[in-house]
Design a protein around this motif. Structure first.
Motif, PDB file in Angstrom:
ATOM      1  N   UNK A  17       2.641  -9.327   0.942  1.00  0.00           N
ATOM      2  CA  UNK A  17       1.963 -10.502   0.596  1.00  0.00           C
ATOM      3  C   UNK A  17       2.129 -11.888   1.322  1.00  0.00           C
ATOM      4  N   UNK A  18       3.345 -12.062   1.759  1.00  0.00           N
ATOM      5  CA  UNK A  18       3.063 -12.884   2.798  1.00  0.00           C
ATOM      6  C   UNK A  18       2.303 -13.299   3.809  1.00  0.00           C
ATOM      7  N   UNK A  19       1.503 -12.275   4.202  1.00  0.00           N
ATOM      8  CA  UNK A  19       0.385 -11.662   5.144  1.00  0.00           C
ATOM      9  C   UNK A  19      -0.966 -10.886   4.876  1.00  0.00           C
ATOM     10  N   UNK A  20      -1.391 -11.404   3.506  1.00  0.00           N
ATOM     11  CA  UNK A  20      -2.462 -11.225   2.988  1.00  0.00           C
ATOM     12  C   UNK A  20      -3.187 -11.158   4.160  1.00  0.00           C
ATOM     13  N   UNK A  21      -4.332 -10.484   4.515  1.00  0.00           N
ATOM     14  CA  UNK A  21      -6.255 -10.844   4.401  1.00  0.00           C
ATOM     15  C   UNK A  21      -6.649 -11.870   4.026  1.00  0.00           C
ATOM     16  N   UNK A  22      -7.310 -11.925   5.534  1.00  0.00           N
ATOM     17  CA  UNK A  22      -8.017 -13.367   4.715  1.00  0.00           C
ATOM     18  C   UNK A  22      -8.999 -13.108   3.678  1.00  0.00           C
ATOM     19  N   UNK A  23      -9.256 -13.952   2.253  1.00  0.00           N
ATOM     20  CA  UNK A  23      -9.119 -14.599   1.224  1.00  0.00           C
ATOM     21  C   UNK A  23      -8.956 -13.682  -0.081  1.00  0.00           C
ATOM     22  N   UNK A  24      -8.308 -12.643   0.452  1.00  0.00           N
ATOM     23  CA  UNK A  24      -7.365 -11.788  -0.092  1.00  0.00           C
ATOM     24  C   UNK A  24      -6.106 -12.190  -1.096  1.00  0.00           C
ATOM     25  N   UNK A  25      -5.710 -13.379  -0.878  1.00  0.00           N
ATOM     26  CA  UNK A  25      -4.459 -14.384  -1.197  1.00  0.00           C
ATOM     27  C   UNK A  25      -4.164 -14.167  -2.917  1.00  0.00           C
ATOM     28  N   UNK A  26      -6.312 -14.161  -3.809  1.00  0.00           N
ATOM     29  CA  UNK A  26      -5.179 -13.370  -5.002  1.00  0.00           C
ATOM     30  C   UNK A  26      -3.930 -12.657  -5.672  1.00  0.00           C
ATOM     31  N   UNK A  27      -4.632 -11.544  -4.462  1.00  0.00           N
ATOM     32  CA  UNK A  27      -3.479  -9.956  -4.211  1.00  0.00           C
ATOM     33  C   UNK A  27      -2.410 -10.204  -4.412  1.00  0.00           C
ATOM     34  N   UNK A  28      -1.630 -11.909  -3.694  1.00  0.00           N
ATOM     35  CA  UNK A  28      -0.274 -11.648  -3.571  1.00  0.00           C
ATOM     36  C   UNK A  28       0.550 -11.437  -4.165  1.00  0.00           C
ATOM     37  N   UNK A  29       0.571 -11.545  -5.323  1.00  0.00           N
ATOM     38  CA  UNK A  29       1.170 -11.650  -6.558  1.00  0.00           C
ATOM     39  C   UNK A  29       1.385 -10.062  -7.086  1.00  0.00           C
ATOM     40  N   UNK A  30       0.553  -9.339  -6.797  1.00  0.00           N
ATOM     41  CA  UNK A  30       0.871  -7.854  -7.062  1.00  0.00           C
ATOM     42  C   UNK A  30       1.021  -7.114  -6.368  1.00  0.00           C
ATOM     43  N   UNK A  31       0.858  -7.559  -5.368  1.00  0.00           N
ATOM     44  CA  UNK A  31       1.162  -7.112  -3.252  1.00  0.00           C
ATOM     45  C   UNK A  31       2.669  -7.601  -3.454  1.00  0.00           C
ATOM     46  N   UNK A  32       3.432  -8.570  -3.792  1.00  0.00           N
ATOM     47  CA  UNK A  32       4.782  -8.467  -4.384  1.00  0.00           C
ATOM     48  C   UNK A  32       5.446  -7.863  -4.918  1.00  0.00           C
ATOM     49  N   UNK A  33       4.802  -7.672  -6.037  1.00  0.00           N
ATOM     50  CA  UNK A  33       5.705  -6.855  -7.445  1.00  0.00           C
ATOM     51  C   UNK A  33       5.408  -5.319  -6.758  1.00  0.00           C
ATOM     52  N   UNK A  34       5.037  -5.137  -6.325  1.00  0.00           N
ATOM     53  CA  UNK A  34       4.835  -3.643  -5.569  1.00  0.00           C
ATOM     54  C   UNK A  34       5.948  -3.798  -4.638  1.00  0.00           C
ATOM     55  N   UNK A  35       5.769  -4.429  -3.943  1.00  0.00           N
ATOM     56  CA  UNK A  35       6.917  -4.563  -2.768  1.00  0.00           C
ATOM     57  C   UNK A  35       8.093  -4.757  -3.758  1.00  0.00           C
ATOM     58  N   UNK A  36       8.749  -5.355  -4.726  1.00  0.00           N
ATOM     59  CA  UNK A  36       9.702  -5.315  -4.936  1.00  0.00           C
ATOM     60  C   UNK A  36      10.297  -4.074  -5.623  1.00  0.00           C
ATOM     61  N   UNK A  37       9.107  -3.411  -5.745  1.00  0.00           N
ATOM     62  CA  UNK A  37       9.488  -2.391  -6.852  1.00  0.00           C
ATOM     63  C   UNK A  37       9.639  -1.162  -6.208  1.00  0.00           C
ATOM     64  N   UNK A  38       8.860  -1.467  -5.062  1.00  0.00           N
ATOM     65  CA  UNK A  38       9.319  -0.091  -3.618  1.00  0.00           C
ATOM     66  C   UNK A  38      10.616  -0.129  -3.141  1.00  0.00           C
ATOM     67  N   UNK A  39      11.152  -1.637  -3.177  1.00  0.00           N
ATOM     68  CA  UNK A  39      12.238  -1.969  -1.851  1.00  0.00           C
ATOM     69  C   UNK A  39      13.297  -2.138  -2.812  1.00  0.00           C
TER      70      UNK A  39
END
Length: 310
Positions: free
Chosen positions: A29-51
């Protein structure tokens, strides 16, 4: 060094390898591709869930069985990460208020408690979709037509066991049984266990073997072993809900009885449940002895899965 210490050290090493694979493939979530910042929260929740921790049983089995048959980790690794993502998505959705309504898993707040219900749904959706994106990268590692064909077969196993005729079907039967509010039959309970739990474990056993080019007879036997171990694993889970320690398990015990949920224990009692776990384990180990390759670690792991305390 004794056998127990050797097993524990190997287990810790394999878990670390699984964690490294997950960290490598999960979106950061802290290194999202350019223009994909709005998806960072979902990515953070995904990582929280798996890790959030866990046994890493499914990726661990892919890794060990692939190694056992001389497979290349470059082919296995994407499937290790993908299978754990699918397992994690199912837990995120299981914990939602519309399903099991759990507040804690593995000793910490569940995803919907931390990120909200809507984002938890998206995190689960994201993990399921990203799992297939990840597994598809195994094609990049394939060196021969045989390896490419093995990746195709592994993808079919992965998707089939996760879908309506696998884990989703088992969850559907479980949810409908709860909605009816009636005690379910032993036959229905076995369907739930064999699909909701055992199907994903079968993926782990067979994918590693398929990717490594194992003999067809071994791939079939590994599937049989997985079904027995998967059902025994779930029955042991039901036993631990009655006899286990909530602190050790990382979740409250006694919830099945409080919710009036039908389990092998509620249908047949503790003694018969424990006896069934042992019977299924013995049958799985008998099949294990018929494999063309074996090792002490895998046998010890099979026995530990169904005698665990957490």
């Amino acid at each position: 060094m004794n056998h127990t210490e050797d097993f524990s050290l190997r287990m810790e090493q394999l878990v670390r390898e699984c964690e490294a694979a997950l960290d490598k493939y999960l979106p950061d979530p802290d290194s999202m591709p350019a223009g994909e910042a709005p998806a960072a929260t979902a990515a953070r929740a995904m990582r929280y869930s798996v890790m959030a921790g866990g046994k890493r049983l499914r990726p661990l089995l892919i890794a060990r069985i692939s190694d056992l048959y001389g497979g290349r980790r470059a082919l296995a690794e994407p499937f290790m990460a993908a299978l754990e993502m699918i397992h994690s998505y199912s837990l995120v959705h299981d914990d939602l208020p519309a399903m099991d309504d759990d507040e804690y898993r593995r000793g910490r707040k569940t995803t919907h408690i931390v990120f909200g219900e809507g984002m938890a749904v998206l995190a689960g959706d994201g993990l399921l979709n990203f799992a297939y994106e990840t597994a598809l990268t195994a094609f990049d590692a394939a060196r021969t037509p045989a390896e490419t064909a093995a990746v195709v077969r592994a993808l079919r196993i992965l998707s089939g066991n996760a879908g309506i005729y696998g884990m989703v079907g088992g969850q559907c039967a479980d949810l409908e049984a709860e909605n009816r509010g009636q005690e379910i039959t032993g036959e229905t309970l076995e369907y739930i266990h064999s699909h909701k739990t055992a199907c994903m474990i079968r993926s782990a056993f067979q994918i590693g073997a398929v990717l490594a080019g194992a003999p067809e007879s071994d791939i079939e036997r590994l599937g049989n072993i997985a079904v027995r171990i998967g059902i025994a694993f779930q029955i042991q889970d039901d036993v631990l809900d009655v006899t286990g320690d909530s602190e050790e398990l990382g979740k409250p015990t006694g919830s099945d009885e409080q919710e009036g949920k039908s389990t092998y224990v509620s249908l047949y009692g503790i003694e018969k449940a424990v006896e069934k776990v042992r019977l299924l384990t013995d049958e799985a180990l008998a099949d294990y002895e018929s494999l063309t390759v074996r090792d002490d670690f895998l046998r010890a792991l099979l026995e530990q899965l169904v005698s665990r305390r957490k």
